[in-house]
Design an enzyme around this catalytic site. Structure first.
Site, PDB file in Angstrom:
ATOM      1  N   CYS A 103       0.853  -1.193   0.000  1.00 62.25           N
ATOM      2  CA  CYS A 103       0.000   0.000   0.000  1.00 62.25           C
ATOM      3  C   CYS A 103       0.884   1.237   0.000  1.00 62.25           C
ATOM      4  O   CYS A 103       1.865   1.299   0.749  1.00 62.25           O
ATOM      5  CB  CYS A 103      -0.883  -0.007   1.247  1.00 62.25           C
ATOM      6  SG  CYS A 103      -1.957   1.433   1.408  1.00 62.25           S
ATOM      7  N   HIS A 145      -8.974  -3.487  -2.134  1.00 63.02           N
ATOM      8  CA  HIS A 145      -8.033  -2.636  -1.416  1.00 63.02           C
ATOM      9  C   HIS A 145      -8.470  -1.166  -1.491  1.00 63.02           C
ATOM     10  O   HIS A 145      -8.527  -0.478  -0.459  1.00 63.02           O
ATOM     11  CB  HIS A 145      -6.640  -2.818  -2.033  1.00 63.02           C
ATOM     12  CG  HIS A 145      -5.557  -2.058  -1.365  1.00 63.02           C
ATOM     13  ND1 HIS A 145      -4.606  -2.662  -0.587  1.00 63.02           N
ATOM     14  CD2 HIS A 145      -5.258  -0.734  -1.361  1.00 63.02           C
ATOM     15  CE1 HIS A 145      -3.761  -1.741  -0.135  1.00 63.02           C
ATOM     16  NE2 HIS A 145      -4.143  -0.562  -0.593  1.00 63.02           N
ATOM     17  N   GLU A 146      -8.790  -0.696  -2.698  1.00 64.56           N
ATOM     18  CA  GLU A 146      -9.150   0.719  -2.862  1.00 64.56           C
ATOM     19  C   GLU A 146     -10.480   1.055  -2.198  1.00 64.56           C
ATOM     20  O   GLU A 146     -10.610   2.091  -1.544  1.00 64.56           O
ATOM     21  CB  GLU A 146      -9.157   1.109  -4.339  1.00 64.56           C
ATOM     22  CG  GLU A 146      -7.806   0.977  -5.030  1.00 64.56           C
ATOM     23  CD  GLU A 146      -6.653   1.639  -4.293  1.00 64.56           C
ATOM     24  OE1 GLU A 146      -6.836   2.708  -3.669  1.00 64.56           O
ATOM     25  OE2 GLU A 146      -5.544   1.072  -4.330  1.00 64.56           O
ATOM     26  N   HIS A 149      -9.983   1.472   1.472  1.00 62.41           N
ATOM     27  CA  HIS A 149      -9.533   2.826   1.828  1.00 62.41           C
ATOM     28  C   HIS A 149     -10.727   3.758   1.995  1.00 62.41           C
ATOM     29  O   HIS A 149     -10.807   4.505   2.972  1.00 62.41           O
ATOM     30  CB  HIS A 149      -8.634   3.398   0.728  1.00 62.41           C
ATOM     31  CG  HIS A 149      -7.210   3.004   0.826  1.00 62.41           C
ATOM     32  ND1 HIS A 149      -6.426   3.282   1.917  1.00 62.41           N
ATOM     33  CD2 HIS A 149      -6.408   2.349  -0.054  1.00 62.41           C
ATOM     34  CE1 HIS A 149      -5.202   2.827   1.713  1.00 62.41           C
ATOM     35  NE2 HIS A 149      -5.173   2.243   0.520  1.00 62.41           N
TER      36      HIS A 149
END
EC number: 3.5.1.88
Length: 196
Positions: A103, A145-146, A149
Site C-alpha cells: 500500500c 483494497h481501494e 480505503h
C-alpha cells in the site's frame, strides 16, 4: 497537474469513511488528474482520494490483469462512489507468496492479506457515466483494497495472526501511526524499489 503528498498510516483521513461525492465531473477533473499523476509517479496500481488527504469516495487505478486467454494487459480508470461486491473471502491464512499486498500509505512494506478471488465495483467514471468493472485475482485484490480505503481502513487493519503482529511492529518501528505523516512520490527513492 501535480503530484500530491500521500498520507501514511495513522493520518486520521485514512481511518474514517469517506464522503459520497456530489461534485460534478468538471469539479473533480483536476483532482482526478492529480491522482493519476501521483499514482503514476509512485508506481502504484490504485490510489484512493483519502490517500492524498481528500475525504471523497473515489479512486483511480492502473492495474495489470489478464484476459480470458491469459494475455496480460493493463486496466486504467476512475470510479466515483464505488459499491463493492465480492465472492466469499477465504477463512484460511493467506499464502505468504501468492497473497502478498502492499500500500502506498504503508510505503515499502508488504504483508500476506486474505482477499476474495472475485470482485465487482459499480459507480460512475470521471465523466459521470455509469461504470461496472469486475475482475479476478490481482485485479479483484486492487478493487477490494481501494474500496477498503474509502470505507476508512487499510489492508493492515484486516491482517490476522503473525501478519497482524508483524505489521504492528513495522508501523511502530517506522514511527508511523500518528497524524501528519506523508511522502511525495518522485522526491524520495521509491519505497517499493521500482527505481532499481
Amino acid at each position: 497537474m501535480a503530484i500530491l503528498p500521500i498520507r501514511i498510516v495513522g493520518d486520521p483521513v485514512l481511518h474514517e469513511p469517506t464522503e459520497t461525492v456530489s461534485e460534478s465531473p468538471a469539479e473533480l477533473s483536476e483532482l482526478i488528474a492529480d491522482m493519476y499523476d501521483t499514482m503514476d509517479a509512485a508506481n502504484g496500481v490504485g490510489l484512493a482520494a483519502n490517500q492524498v488527504g481528500i475525504p471523497l469516495r473515489l479512486f483511480v487505478y492502473d492495474c495489470p490483469d489478464v484476459d480470458e486467454t491469459g494475455k496480460p494487459f493493463r486496466r486504467r480508470g476512475c470510479v466515483v462512489n464505488p459499491v463493492l461486491e465480492t465472492s466469499e473471502r477465504p477463512e484460511t491464512m493467506p499464502d505468504p507468496d501468492d497473497d502478498v499486498e502492499g500500500c502506498l500509505s504503508v510505503p515499502g512494506e508488504q504483508f500476506p492479506t486474505g482477499r476474495a478471488e472475485w470482485a465487482k465495483v459499480t459507480g460512475t467514471d470521471a465523466d459521470g457515466n455509469a461504470v461496472e468493472i469486475e475482475g479476478r485475482d490481482f485485479f479483484a485484490r486492487m478493487l477490494q483494497h481501494e474500496v477498503g480505503h474509502l470505507d476508512g481502513f487499510l489492508y493492515v487493519d484486516m491482517l490476522v495472526g503473525r501478519n497482524a503482529r508483524a505489521a504492528k511492529k513495522t508501523i511502530k518501528r517506522a514511527g508511523w501511526g500518528v497524524p501528519g505523516l506523508s511522502w511525495v512520490p518522485g522526491t524520495v527513492e521509491d519505497p517499493f524499489g521500482h527505481d532499481d
